[in-house]
Design a protein around this motif. Structure first.
Motif, short mmCIF file in Angstrom:
data_model
loop_
_atom_site.label_atom_id
_atom_site.label_comp_id
_atom_site.label_asym_id
_atom_site.label_seq_id
_atom_site.Cartn_x
_atom_site.Cartn_y
_atom_site.Cartn_z
N GLU A 77 0.83 -1.21 0.00
CA GLU A 77 0.00 0.00 0.00
C GLU A 77 0.86 1.25 0.00
OE1 GLU A 77 -4.12 -1.20 2.29
OE2 GLU A 77 -2.31 -0.96 3.50
N LYS A 89 -6.72 6.56 1.72
CA LYS A 89 -7.93 6.32 0.91
C LYS A 89 -9.15 6.99 1.54
CE LYS A 89 -6.33 2.02 -1.20
NZ LYS A 89 -6.05 2.69 -2.48
N GLU A 123 -6.94 7.15 -9.66
CA GLU A 123 -6.88 6.61 -8.30
C GLU A 123 -8.10 6.99 -7.47
OE1 GLU A 123 -5.17 4.51 -5.06
OE2 GLU A 123 -4.72 4.53 -7.21
#
Length: 581
Positions: free
Chosen positions: A439, A488, A516
């Motif tokens: 990540e 996120k 994204e």
């Protein structure tokens, strides 16, 4: 100080045990002169060696018990006071974490740092000295005077009189020292503030050859602190010689009077030594207590300053009860007729701002200097509270959210990218503590940071100095963007976060970013038109008002302010709608 003592309640067991040990040690110390007197009168003068041995062993036993008890008193008191100071530091840190940006500005960063570090250390040191040095003074004085009165009434009254004189001197000195210590702390804050500015702005100082000016500015601050310290030192300089003189005068009087009484057979030599010991012990303990007493005003001043931090009510608070309306919205951000004015400002910086940003949309904000662009960015995570209108996240007013829950929805990249001491990886994981290596790498790749990170020997474990001093401006911005991406969130807020990037990196990052954040809303505050040309909507600000909202093409047709900004930055091809190279 009384308000801070509540932090001692969890540690009162240690404190009581320490005080009991101090009391036992005091009695052992006061019992020693009695043994010395018996050794002289019943042993040495009478020639009884056996008595000397017995009393000597007793004296050694009492001294050892006193020493052991004193060790425990210091250990227990140190633990209690250290934990007391630790709890205050934690409480102060947690409190400051709740401060708004305006709250911090009221105190000043340098002052807050001093209050939460140096001031607490002063309080901690003073409390330890009170327990170990000031607390024994009244016990020593009362018991010592009683023993002296039993030995010789006149000498006991003399010792009591000396104690009263010493107390009056200490009281007078304390009255003069209190305002000086308060002023000393103010001068310390000022000197720290100057130092912080100099160290932070060292590049500007050197670029403009202002070293001599800054030397003079710091010299003035240091001299002011020095002058107050010297004035305080002068008062202390009077104290010790006066107390020493009183002690020696008392000893002379005891020897003179005791000698006369001994010659008449009314006193024994051992009693004279005992009286001298009582006087010396009492005055030595009293001197130490007075030294603590004259330091207490500084501790009280620090306590007052610390209480100001702990009792200050933050401007921005969570509501006690929160009832969210039923909503299925996600990643929605809406400004409804928002008006905002900074505290103390003469006029509002934003007036009647309204716009809506939905998932997958990029909303850009552009305008001249001072038009309110960064203010909009700071209002979204509720760094400030607005005076009019509403800011809605997923259909709910940001003021109805608990601050933590609101900010969990937001990935904020400030105008000035800030790096923490550690590694590149730890700085990216600041956005998501449990992020996996994959990540972290993915976020860095999207942020166009992986290329320069992979060139470093330790890659993501590469060292980052405090404030990221060993990284360039562009590198810091890309790491800061990766920090937000790895989280996120529902809403991304880029406050002029591409300003240090070259045009090629800027274009690559925006392209990767659009792919994204398809399920999030993106707010981009920018100075460069090229950064926001492909945004879904662009909000043009002028003097705090939205003078245009639309796409690049629409604004080029109907917004004169945007036309002026674009004309100053873009070529004719770009103005006509051509793509950036």
């Amino acid at each position: 100080m009384n308000k801070l003592l509540r932090f001692m309640k969890p540690h009162k067991g240690l404190l009581i045990a320490a005080i009991l040990c101090v009391i036992v040690n005091n009695f052992s110390v006061l019992y020693l002169p009695t043994i010395v007197a018996k050794i002289i009168d019943d042993g040495a003068l009478s020639g009884d060696v056996t008595q000397i041995y017995k009393l000597g062993i007793l004296m050694l036993t009492v001294a050892m018990i006193g020493g052991i008890v004193y060790f425990f008193s210091v250990t227990l008191a140190s633990k209690a006071v250290a934990r007391f100071a630790r709890d205050i530091r934690r409480a102060a840190f947690v409190k400051v974490q709740d401060y708004s940006l305006n709250d911090l500005q009221k105190f000043g960063t340098a002052s807050v740092v001093i209050r939460c570090t140096n001031d607490i250390s002063v309080i901690q040191r003073s409390m330890l000295m009170v327990i170990l040095q000031m607390l024994p003074a009244p016990i020593m004085a009362i018991v010592g005077v009683v023993l002296a009165l039993q030995t010789e009434p006149f000498m006991g009254l003399l010792i009591a009189g000396i104690i009263v004189i010493v107390f009056l001197i200490a009281f007078g000195i304390g009255g003069r020292v209190i305002p000086l210590f308060r002023l000393l702390q103010v001068k310390m804050d000022h000197m720290t503030r100057v130092l912080r500015e100099i160290f932070t702005g060292v590049r500007v100082i050197r670029a403009f050859n202002r070293e001599q000016y800054e030397n003079g500015r710091f010299g003035i601050a240091a001299s002011e602190y020095c002058d107050i310290s010297v004035r305080t030192g002068r008062i202390f300089a009077i104290l010790l010689p006066t107390l020493t003189l009183l002690t020696n005068l008392g000893i002379v009087v005891i020897l003179w009077f005791g000698g006369m009484e001994t010659s008449r057979g009314a006193m024994e030599i051992g009693q004279i030594f005992a009286l001298i010991e009582y006087l010396t012990i009492i005055l030595f303990t009293g001197i130490m207590a007075i030294l603590v007493y004259v330091e207490l005003p500084r501790a009280f001043s620090c306590a007052e300053r610390l209480n100001e931090v702990l009792e200050h009510a933050p401007e921005i608070k969570d509501k006690e009860t929160t009832h969210f309306p039923q909503t299925n919205l996600r990643a929605h951000l809406e400004f409804r007729n928002v008006t905002f004015q900074y505290p103390g400002a003469e006029e509002a910086v934003l007036r009647d701002i309204s716009f809506l940003s939905r998932p997958g949309e990029i909303t850009a904000i552009i305008g001249g200097t001072g038009s309110g662009k960064s203010t909009i960015a700071n209002l979204i995570p509720r760094f400030f509270d607005i005076q009019g209108g509403e800011i809605l996240v997923d259909g709910i007013d940001v003021r109805d959210y608990p601050q933590k829950e609101l900010r969990d929805k937001i990935g904020f990249i400030p105008q000035k990218a800030f790096m923490f001491w550690g590694t590149i990886g730890s700085n990216i994981r600041y956005g998501k503590e449990d992020a996996t290596d994959a990540e972290v790498k993915h976020a860095a790749t999207v942020a166009q940071a992986h290329s320069f990170i992979s060139e470093k020997t330790d890659q993501y474990r590469s060292f980052v100095a405090q404030a990221g001093m060993n990284l360039s401006g562009g590198q810091k911005q890309r790491v800061a963007i990766a920090r937000a991406l790895v989280r996120k969130p529902e809403i991304y807020v880029f406050d002029d976060s591409f300003s240090a990037l070259d045009f090629k990196t800027d274009a690559m990052l925006r392209s990767a970013l659009r792919n994204e954040v398809t399920d999030a809303t993106v707010i981009i505050v920018a100075q460069r038109v090229s950064t926001i040309m492909d945004a879904d909507q662009i909000i043009v600000l002028d003097k705090g008002r939205a003078v245009g909202i639309g796409t690049h093409r629409e604004l080029m047709e109907n917004c004169s302010v945007y036309q002026q900004i674009a004309a100053s930055q873009l070529s004719e091809t770009e103005l006509a709608g051509g793509e950036m190279k």
